[in-house]
Design a protein around this motif. Structure first.
Motif, PDB file in Angstrom:
ATOM      1  N   ASN A   2      10.366  -3.325  47.878  1.00 44.76           N
ATOM      2  CA  ASN A   2       9.328  -2.681  48.655  1.00 44.76           C
ATOM      3  C   ASN A   2       8.850  -1.384  48.061  1.00 44.76           C
ATOM      4  O   ASN A   2       7.862  -0.834  48.496  1.00 44.76           O
ATOM      5  CB  ASN A   2       9.823  -2.426  50.085  1.00 44.76           C
ATOM      6  CG  ASN A   2       9.818  -3.685  50.901  1.00 44.76           C
ATOM      7  OD1 ASN A   2       9.240  -4.698  50.496  1.00 44.76           O
ATOM      8  ND2 ASN A   2      10.456  -3.644  52.043  1.00 44.76           N
ATOM      9  N   ARG A 221       9.087 -10.712  49.790  1.00 43.47           N
ATOM     10  CA  ARG A 221       9.670 -10.013  50.953  1.00 43.47           C
ATOM     11  C   ARG A 221       8.988  -8.674  51.230  1.00 43.47           C
ATOM     12  O   ARG A 221       9.396  -7.972  52.160  1.00 43.47           O
ATOM     13  CB  ARG A 221      11.160  -9.770  50.706  1.00 43.47           C
ATOM     14  CG  ARG A 221      11.987 -11.034  50.551  1.00 43.47           C
ATOM     15  CD  ARG A 221      13.477 -10.713  50.660  1.00 43.47           C
ATOM     16  NE  ARG A 221      13.883  -9.752  49.645  1.00 43.47           N
ATOM     17  CZ  ARG A 221      14.439 -10.071  48.484  1.00 43.47           C
ATOM     18  NH1 ARG A 221      14.650 -11.337  48.184  1.00 43.47           N
ATOM     19  NH2 ARG A 221      14.792  -9.130  47.620  1.00 43.47           N
ATOM     20  N   SER A 223       6.702  -6.728  52.876  1.00 39.63           N
ATOM     21  CA  SER A 223       5.793  -6.834  54.027  1.00 39.63           C
ATOM     22  C   SER A 223       4.626  -5.854  53.946  1.00 39.63           C
ATOM     23  O   SER A 223       3.520  -6.155  54.418  1.00 39.63           O
ATOM     24  CB  SER A 223       6.572  -6.616  55.329  1.00 39.63           C
ATOM     25  OG  SER A 223       7.263  -5.374  55.311  1.00 39.63           O
ATOM     26  N   TRP A 226       1.936  -7.451  51.759  1.00 42.11           N
ATOM     27  CA  TRP A 226       1.245  -8.585  52.377  1.00 42.11           C
ATOM     28  C   TRP A 226       0.343  -8.156  53.530  1.00 42.11           C
ATOM     29  O   TRP A 226      -0.739  -8.728  53.718  1.00 42.11           O
ATOM     30  CB  TRP A 226       2.256  -9.629  52.828  1.00 42.11           C
ATOM     31  CG  TRP A 226       2.887 -10.330  51.670  1.00 42.11           C
ATOM     32  CD1 TRP A 226       4.189 -10.223  51.246  1.00 42.11           C
ATOM     33  CD2 TRP A 226       2.243 -11.206  50.748  1.00 42.11           C
ATOM     34  NE1 TRP A 226       4.392 -10.985  50.123  1.00 42.11           N
ATOM     35  CE2 TRP A 226       3.225 -11.602  49.786  1.00 42.11           C
ATOM     36  CE3 TRP A 226       0.950 -11.695  50.627  1.00 42.11           C
ATOM     37  CZ2 TRP A 226       2.935 -12.466  48.741  1.00 42.11           C
ATOM     38  CZ3 TRP A 226       0.654 -12.556  49.573  1.00 42.11           C
ATOM     39  CH2 TRP A 226       1.636 -12.933  48.654  1.00 42.11           C
ATOM     40  N   LEU A 412       4.101  -0.272  57.980  1.00 45.44           N
ATOM     41  CA  LEU A 412       5.094  -0.913  57.131  1.00 45.44           C
ATOM     42  C   LEU A 412       5.283  -0.148  55.819  1.00 45.44           C
ATOM     43  O   LEU A 412       6.396  -0.050  55.299  1.00 45.44           O
ATOM     44  CB  LEU A 412       4.679  -2.355  56.836  1.00 45.44           C
ATOM     45  CG  LEU A 412       4.662  -3.305  58.042  1.00 45.44           C
ATOM     46  CD1 LEU A 412       4.013  -4.634  57.666  1.00 45.44           C
ATOM     47  CD2 LEU A 412       6.071  -3.536  58.574  1.00 45.44           C
TER      48      LEU A 412
END
Length: 421
Positions: A2, A221, A223, A226, A412
């Motif tokens: 991330n 993964r 987020s 995305w 996020l």
């Protein structure tokens, strides 16, 4: 995956790399020509329809085929961009698409024009995925939103020039010949750009290579990536279709300046250039300022901008006064272009440096596959079934949903990326 490794151990901000200004200048001019070549066809569309005898659905394919090829080739361009000298991909891509733009002017049939537009998509894929990653390796993180905003001012200016060229230069074939020349010059100049080390502006740990499958698993993964891509996709769906059809709508359904349809392209192009330029620059400045206050601040601003743009887009096709219509278009474009720098800065900042070009390529795939690859043809189909007014009016809905997605993405992002020092 991330955050970049540098985000885990923030480094003191550094100055831009040597020759960063030259590279940014060349890449920005190339981006301008990129959008000029895309939108010549939109302004020249009425003449192309007359010459080839095509309907609105077929005309929409001229926008769709380019985007489909562009989006499918972009992940490959990103994959190569993480593994070979990026300036070679940029130079080769620009030269290819410029030759294809010239070939568009030589088309003697609708199919030949479709093929030329498809080749333009291949050339632009070699450039679009890697240019932001080059810029991110030339400028420190605390300046990225601003410099990426400068890079993306080419979108409204290039689009506006495309509208003007497509309207003013007659016959329509000659507009494509003129549009091809600057790309050939800039493609040659791109060979002399600096090739920065990947992760050079994100600390020593950021230069570690990342196995492709490991990076792909981590990206799946991510987020924040995305959610941002989802908002970007919804926005791209709407403005892609709007940009392709708006000049035709203003002439056909609003009957503005029927005696001089070229005036519509000039006015719409001027509004796009002015509002887009102002919005992009304001978004870069405000995005950097808000990001200094909290992570994801610029992305949050982008979401608010889209939420405010949606009602302006709806009003633009429901106000009778031409002056009020153009004013609503200008405000909507200003609010939409606020997000050019913040969205792209968020994408490069929330993925590992060794995976940035591929992440940008994957982002390009999704924003076009589910965005403006289908919207020109879908709008044309709705126009054939109902009216062009109805089709464009519905365009406000994806912008509204995109704003909500970006606000989720901002939350996020704050959770995923530790605050830069």
């Amino acid at each position: 995956m991330n955050a970049t490794p540098a985000a885990s151990a923030p480094a003191t901000p550094v100055v831009p790399a040597a020759n960063a200004g030259y590279a940014l200048f060349i890449l920005t001019l190339i981006n301008l020509v990129n959008y000029l070549d895309r939108y010549i066809v939109a302004a020249a569309l009425p003449d192309i329809q007359k010459e080839f005898g095509i309907n609105d659905t077929q005309s929409g394919l001229l926008g769709t085929v380019f985007i489909v090829v562009f989006m499918l080739a972009s992940p490959l361009g990103g994959f190569l961009g993480d593994r070979m000298p990026r300036k070679l991909l940029v130079a080769g891509g620009v030269l290819l698409w410029s030759l294809a733009t010239g070939a568009s002017g030589l088309a003697t049939s609708f199919i030949a024009l479709l093929v030329a537009r498809a080749v333009i998509g291949i050339g632009e894929a070699g450039y679009g995925a890697v240019a932001p990653s080059i810029i991110s390796d030339l400028y420190p993180r605390n300046l990225r939103t601003r410099v990426l905003a400068f890079f993306y001012i080419a979108i409204p200016v290039g689009s506006a020039l495309g509208y003007v060229l497509g309207d003013w230069i007659k016959p329509w074939n000659n507009a494509f010949f003129v549009g091809a020349v600057p790309g050939l010059l800039l493609g040659t100049m791109a060979f002399f750009m600096p090739e920065p080390k990947r992760g050079a502006m994100d600390g020593p740990d950021a230069t570690v290579k990342l196995p492709f499958l490991v990076g792909l698993k981590g990206l799946g993964r991510n987020s924040a990536f995305w959610a941002t891509t989802a908002g970007y996709t919804l926005m791209t769906f709407s403005i892609g279709g709007l940009g392709f059809w708006m000049p035709t709508y203003l002439v056909r359904e609003r009957q503005l300046w029927l005696e001089s349809p070229g005036k519509v392209g000039f006015v719409f192009g001027a509004i796009t250039a002015a509002a887009g330029l102002a919005g992009t620059l304001a978004g870069g400045w405000l995005g950097d300022k808000l990001d200094r206050r909290r992570e994801g601040g610029g992305l949050w601003m982008s979401g608010v901008g889209l939420l405010l743009a949606a009602p302006c887009m709806y009003l633009a096709v429901n106000i009778q006064s031409p002056e009020a219509t153009f004013a609503a278009i200008a405000v909507a474009q200003f609010l939409i272009f606020l997000n050019s720098g913040p969205i792209n800065a968020a994408i490069v900042n929330c993925v590992p440096t060794a995976f940035r070009a591929f992440a940008m390529g994957l982002n390009v795939l999704f924003i076009h596959m589910l965005g403006d690859a289908i919207s020109p043809t879908l709008i044309g189909t709705i126009a054939d079934a109902a009216s062009l007014h109805t089709a464009i009016e519905l365009n406000a809905i994806p912008v509204l949903l995109g704003g909500l997605a970006l606000m989720v993405g901002a939350k996020l992002f704050r959770e995923a990326v530790p605050r830069a020092r």
